[in-house]
Design a protein around this motif. Structure first.
Motif, mmCIF file in Angstrom:
data_model
loop_
_atom_site.group_PDB
_atom_site.id
_atom_site.type_symbol
_atom_site.label_atom_id
_atom_site.label_comp_id
_atom_site.label_asym_id
_atom_site.label_seq_id
_atom_site.Cartn_x
_atom_site.Cartn_y
_atom_site.Cartn_z
ATOM 1 N N SER A 159 0.833 -1.211 0.000
ATOM 2 C CA SER A 159 0.000 0.000 0.000
ATOM 3 C C SER A 159 0.861 1.251 0.000
ATOM 4 C CB SER A 159 -0.920 0.008 1.227
ATOM 5 O OG SER A 159 -1.816 -1.068 1.201
ATOM 6 N N GLY A 160 1.967 1.210 0.781
ATOM 7 C CA GLY A 160 2.862 2.357 0.833
ATOM 8 C C GLY A 160 3.484 2.668 -0.505
ATOM 9 N N LEU A 161 3.911 1.640 -1.217
ATOM 10 C CA LEU A 161 4.461 1.849 -2.558
ATOM 11 C C LEU A 161 3.410 2.438 -3.491
ATOM 12 C CD1 LEU A 161 6.479 -1.488 -2.878
ATOM 13 C CD2 LEU A 161 7.481 0.810 -2.885
ATOM 14 N N ALA A 162 2.186 1.908 -3.390
ATOM 15 C CA ALA A 162 1.117 2.342 -4.300
ATOM 16 C C ALA A 162 0.763 3.807 -4.093
ATOM 17 C CB ALA A 162 -0.113 1.461 -4.109
ATOM 18 N N VAL A 163 0.555 4.217 -2.836
ATOM 19 C CA VAL A 163 0.116 5.596 -2.588
ATOM 20 C C VAL A 163 1.214 6.608 -2.864
ATOM 21 C CG1 VAL A 163 -1.608 4.892 -0.884
ATOM 22 C CG2 VAL A 163 0.690 5.502 -0.119
ATOM 23 N N ASN A 164 2.472 6.129 -2.918
ATOM 24 C CA ASN A 164 3.572 7.030 -3.253
ATOM 25 C C ASN A 164 3.949 6.972 -4.730
ATOM 26 O OD1 ASN A 164 4.840 8.415 -0.711
ATOM 27 N ND2 ASN A 164 4.283 6.352 -0.047
ATOM 28 N N ASP A 190 -4.648 -12.558 1.131
ATOM 29 C CA ASP A 190 -6.033 -12.515 1.572
ATOM 30 C C ASP A 190 -6.784 -11.449 0.789
ATOM 31 O OD1 ASP A 190 -5.100 -10.164 2.598
ATOM 32 O OD2 ASP A 190 -5.491 -10.634 4.700
ATOM 33 N N ASP A 191 -8.053 -11.253 1.142
ATOM 34 C CA ASP A 191 -8.870 -10.302 0.375
ATOM 35 C C ASP A 191 -8.392 -8.862 0.549
ATOM 36 O OD1 ASP A 191 -9.600 -10.404 3.047
ATOM 37 O OD2 ASP A 191 -11.691 -9.894 2.671
ATOM 38 N N VAL A 192 -7.798 -8.541 1.721
ATOM 39 C CA VAL A 192 -7.367 -7.161 1.985
ATOM 40 C C VAL A 192 -6.186 -6.778 1.100
ATOM 41 C CG1 VAL A 192 -6.517 -5.558 3.728
ATOM 42 C CG2 VAL A 192 -8.222 -7.274 4.349
ATOM 43 N N ILE A 193 -5.215 -7.682 0.941
ATOM 44 C CA ILE A 193 -4.035 -7.335 0.148
ATOM 45 C C ILE A 193 -4.394 -7.180 -1.326
ATOM 46 C CG2 ILE A 193 -3.166 -9.657 -0.441
ATOM 47 C CD1 ILE A 193 -0.366 -8.545 0.396
ATOM 48 N N PHE A 194 -5.457 -7.865 -1.768
ATOM 49 C CA PHE A 194 -5.886 -7.675 -3.158
ATOM 50 C C PHE A 194 -6.493 -6.289 -3.368
ATOM 51 C CE2 PHE A 194 -5.439 -12.268 -3.943
ATOM 52 C CZ PHE A 194 -4.885 -12.209 -5.212
ATOM 53 N N ILE A 195 -7.099 -5.734 -2.326
ATOM 54 C CA ILE A 195 -7.568 -4.344 -2.429
ATOM 55 C C ILE A 195 -6.364 -3.423 -2.620
ATOM 56 C CG2 ILE A 195 -8.699 -2.446 -1.192
ATOM 57 C CD1 ILE A 195 -10.441 -4.537 0.205
ATOM 58 N N ALA A 196 -5.281 -3.718 -1.896
ATOM 59 C CA ALA A 196 -4.066 -2.895 -1.993
ATOM 60 C C ALA A 196 -3.464 -2.963 -3.395
ATOM 61 C CB ALA A 196 -3.042 -3.348 -0.953
ATOM 62 N N LYS A 229 -6.871 -6.430 -14.393
ATOM 63 C CA LYS A 229 -7.728 -7.548 -14.819
ATOM 64 C C LYS A 229 -7.094 -8.885 -14.436
ATOM 65 C CE LYS A 229 -9.742 -5.149 -18.831
ATOM 66 N NZ LYS A 229 -9.822 -5.132 -20.320
ATOM 67 N N ARG A 230 -5.776 -8.969 -14.641
ATOM 68 C CA ARG A 230 -5.070 -10.218 -14.312
ATOM 69 C C ARG A 230 -5.163 -10.533 -12.827
ATOM 70 N NH1 ARG A 230 -0.249 -11.242 -12.069
ATOM 71 N NH2 ARG A 230 0.462 -9.067 -12.196
ATOM 72 N N LEU A 231 -4.954 -9.526 -12.002
ATOM 73 C CA LEU A 231 -4.979 -9.739 -10.555
ATOM 74 C C LEU A 231 -6.377 -10.088 -10.054
ATOM 75 C CD1 LEU A 231 -2.580 -6.848 -9.547
ATOM 76 C CD2 LEU A 231 -2.230 -9.263 -9.017
ATOM 77 N N PHE A 232 -7.387 -9.450 -10.643
ATOM 78 C CA PHE A 232 -8.762 -9.751 -10.235
ATOM 79 C C PHE A 232 -9.096 -11.209 -10.558
ATOM 80 C CE2 PHE A 232 -13.374 -9.871 -10.601
ATOM 81 C CZ PHE A 232 -13.776 -9.125 -9.506
ATOM 82 N N ASN A 233 -8.732 -11.651 -11.760
ATOM 83 C CA ASN A 233 -8.974 -13.054 -12.138
ATOM 84 C C ASN A 233 -8.152 -14.013 -11.278
ATOM 85 O OD1 ASN A 233 -10.801 -12.414 -14.178
ATOM 86 N ND2 ASN A 233 -9.183 -12.120 -15.694
ATOM 87 N N GLN A 234 -6.906 -13.614 -10.960
ATOM 88 C CA GLN A 234 -6.054 -14.441 -10.106
ATOM 89 C C GLN A 234 -6.682 -14.606 -8.720
ATOM 90 O OE1 GLN A 234 -2.182 -12.719 -9.410
ATOM 91 N NE2 GLN A 234 -1.331 -14.579 -8.513
ATOM 92 N N MET A 235 -7.234 -13.526 -8.204
ATOM 93 C CA MET A 235 -7.866 -13.563 -6.889
ATOM 94 C C MET A 235 -9.025 -14.556 -6.863
ATOM 95 S SD MET A 235 -9.793 -10.445 -4.865
ATOM 96 C CE MET A 235 -11.197 -10.414 -6.005
ATOM 97 N N VAL A 236 -9.863 -14.501 -7.896
ATOM 98 C CA VAL A 236 -11.058 -15.345 -7.940
ATOM 99 C C VAL A 236 -10.715 -16.787 -8.307
ATOM 100 C CG1 VAL A 236 -13.300 -15.678 -9.044
ATOM 101 C CG2 VAL A 236 -12.504 -13.358 -8.497
ATOM 102 N N CYS A 237 -9.939 -16.952 -9.357
ATOM 103 C CA CYS A 237 -9.698 -18.300 -9.906
ATOM 104 C C CYS A 237 -8.597 -19.064 -9.178
ATOM 105 C CB CYS A 237 -9.359 -18.195 -11.397
ATOM 106 S SG CYS A 237 -10.656 -17.414 -12.378
ATOM 107 N N ASP A 238 -7.479 -18.385 -8.877
ATOM 108 C CA ASP A 238 -6.333 -19.091 -8.281
ATOM 109 C C ASP A 238 -6.445 -19.220 -6.768
ATOM 110 O OD1 ASP A 238 -5.439 -19.151 -10.840
ATOM 111 O OD2 ASP A 238 -3.814 -17.704 -10.577
#
Length: 578
Positions: A360-365, A386-392, A407-416
């Motif tokens: 999250s720190g890398l993202a917001v900066n 977990d579900d929280v880190i995917f939000i990050a 898109k890749r990460l969203f599919n990875q979260m659901v499928c993998d």
């Protein structure tokens, strides 16, 4: 063995035990006792070796075993030892049977089994009755507990306190008060239980009344009242109570600091921490530092945060998970990624919160690709997301405009990983697509959601329309937002501005009138700046700052000098109270 276990680690105690040429019963009992709260496996192995060596266990062996298994809620292990107790003939030992009762009560054993065990005890003492009453209370069977209490042949202070504490924990304050008034004698546990119970219900008046009637107040009593006021949002009374304390311990200081942080009085938290250091009677512990780092984070005070980091290193604090996570969060949110990464790399172990905080720190900066690379590194190292880190990570894609990665990460979260998307995940994806101008795809994605879209998602789409000049969906999105949150001032402002920019002046005017009639206003913005040792906060339309006249003069001077340079007539610097 006992010294090694208490001062270093259980492993050292085991090494000493293994070096014994002929361990005896006391050696085995000592090792089992050292295992309490540290390792139920070590206790079980020691007990099995004892039996294999032909040494007969005694009442202390079983007592230590039951206490060890109870701390880890190992019902199966205790049941096995229970069988040995019956076989060897220790049922006649009231000492062993009391510990067996306590074990079943703390390990979630069948209440019917516990009751039968109590009824069949050949001998009972006051500890047996108290243990059974506490077990009934912990299971929420208040009626049985009270009947057993009334039938107790010999009540002591522990009996009364067990009932009062059990009723307080169950929220039955009226009945607890009745029992409390019947008590032939009381101690600090009795009084503190009542205070805690009233505080838990938010009844500070009754809690203060009990506190005032205490014949002798302990640090626990004072600290409980401080925490109670803070929990109920009365930080002024909490500080007044704190200042009146005749003596304080580190828990008292932590309660006051945490109370300030939880009530958004971050500058107040720094002030209390400063007083703690000047007082010098109590040294800050990890809990203190975690709370004060949270205050630094909220104030965006990097200077204070760096001082805390220096204090941690100077006083050789262990970099625990919680403290390390707090440091990473503070440095990252204050924009110091270099130090955040240094702490991250120094941490001896990491949990999912550590990875989430750093990503999250890398993202917001603005280091969005680095955030995704760190996430991939985490997965390679075997840490399950977990579900929280995917939000990050999805937020990182939002900030970085990384559509395909999102898109890749969203599919990875659901499928993998088999994680069911929450509304926040859907919101991130809609934001990613909307910011990229793929509004039609964002609409289709919204329609495919298994959850009902909320006003945040519709507002995200509306903002995307504003950004990319798509006026075709304005009316549809306006209606969706107003159906769900017609009184939200932020959304009304967004709708009004967008209608104006699209030339829909009638709609814009009607929305402004609606907002005015509702009396709604946007939550005022707040900014802060650190000057020396103090952090100054400024809120729109706030005139409480003691130096507001000087601030006004400086801002008006800036306005006068900027107007000719900009070549405009409008005031571009908004001052407090304007």
């Amino acid at each position: 063995m006992t010294l090694y276990s208490d001062l270093i680690s259980l492993d050292y105690a085991i090494e000493v035990f293994d070096d014994l040429p002929n361990p005896n019963l006391i050696s085995y009992n000592t090792l089992i006792k050292c295992s309490i709260g540290k390792s139920h496996k070590t206790a079980a192995v020691a007990y099995n070796r004892l039996r294999e060596s032909g040494i007969s266990p005694n009442s202390f062996t079983f007592t230590f075993l039951f206490r060890c298994f109870a701390t880890f809620h190992k019902l199966g292990g205790g049941e096995m030892v229970h069988g040995h107790v019956l076989k060897i003939g220790f049922v006649s030992s009231v000492f062993v049977m009391n510990n067996l009762l306590d074990f079943y009560g703390k390990s979630g054993g069948d209440l019917g089994v516990v009751g039968k065990l109590f009824d069949e005890m050949p001998e009972k003492d006051v500890v047996s009755w108290n243990t059974m009453i506490r077990t009934y209370m912990s299971y929420g069977v208040v009626g049985c507990a009270m009947r057993l209490f009334d039938a107790t042949p010999e009540k002591n202070l522990v009996s009364w306190n067990t009932v009062v504490s059990g009723l307080v924990k169950g929220g039955k304050m009226e009945l607890a008060n009745v029992v409390f008034r019947r008590m032939p004698e009381r101690n600090s546990i009795s009084w503190n239980a009542m205070i805690s119970g009233y505080i838990k219900l938010g009844d500070l008046r009754s809690a203060k009344e009990v506190f005032d009637h205490m014949p002798e107040r302990s640090i626990v009593s004072w600290t409980t009242m401080v925490s109670g006021y803070a929990m109920n949002g009365d930080i002024g009374s909490a500080r007044m109570m704190f200042d009146q304390m005749p003596s304080k311990n580190v828990i008292s200081w932590n309660a006051m600091i945490a109370g300030c942080v939880n009530n958004n009085s971050f500058d107040g938290a720094l002030s209390v921490f400063h007083d703690m250091l000047i007082d010098g009677e109590c040294k800050p512990d990890q809990t203190t530092l975690i709370s004060i780092l949270s205050a630094c984070t909220h104030l965006n005070s990097l200077e204070h945060g760096k001082w805390i980091d220096s204090y941690i290193r100077k006083n050789k604090f262990d970099l625990s998970l919680s403290l390390g996570n707090a440091l990473i969060d503070m440095f990252a949110k204050c924009g110091d990624l270099e130090n955040a990464e240094t702490i991250f790399n120094k941490m001896p172990e990491r949990c999912i919160i550590t990875w989430t905080t750093m990503i999250s720190g890398l993202a917001v900066n603005g280091h969005c690709r680095e955030a995704l690379q760190l996430f991939d590194s985490m997965c390679v190292k075997g840490q399950k997301p977990d579900d929280v880190i995917f939000i990050a990570v999805l937020s990182a894609c939002t900030h970085g405009g990384l559509v395909e990665e999102g898109k890749r990460l969203f599919n990875q979260m659901v499928c993998d990983f088999g994680i069911e998307p929450r509304i926040e995940h859907y919101g991130c994806m809609v934001d990613i697509l909307g910011r990229a101008g793929q509004i039609e795809e964002a609409i289709r994605f919204t329609e495919s959601m298994h959850l009902e879209p909320n006003s945040v998602i519709w507002a995200t789409l509306l903002s995307a329309c504003k950004l990319h000049g798509n006026g075709n969906l304005i009316e549809f999105l306006n209606r969706k937002i107003l159906d769900q949150e017609p009184n939200n001032p932020s959304y009304l402002k967004l709708i009004t501005d967008l209608s104006s920019s699209a030339g829909q002046w009638c709609d814009s005017s009607s929305f402004r009138i609606a907002a005015r009639d509702l009396g709604t206003e946007k939550v005022p913005g707040c900014s802060s700046i650190q000057v020396g040792e103090s952090v100054h906060e400024f809120v729109a339309k706030d005139t409480s700052h003691p130096q507001r006249k000087e601030v006004y003069r400086a801002l008006k001077s800036l306005n006068r000098n900027m107007k000719p340079l900009l070549g405009v007539e409008h005031d571009y610097i908004v001052i407090m109270g304007s």
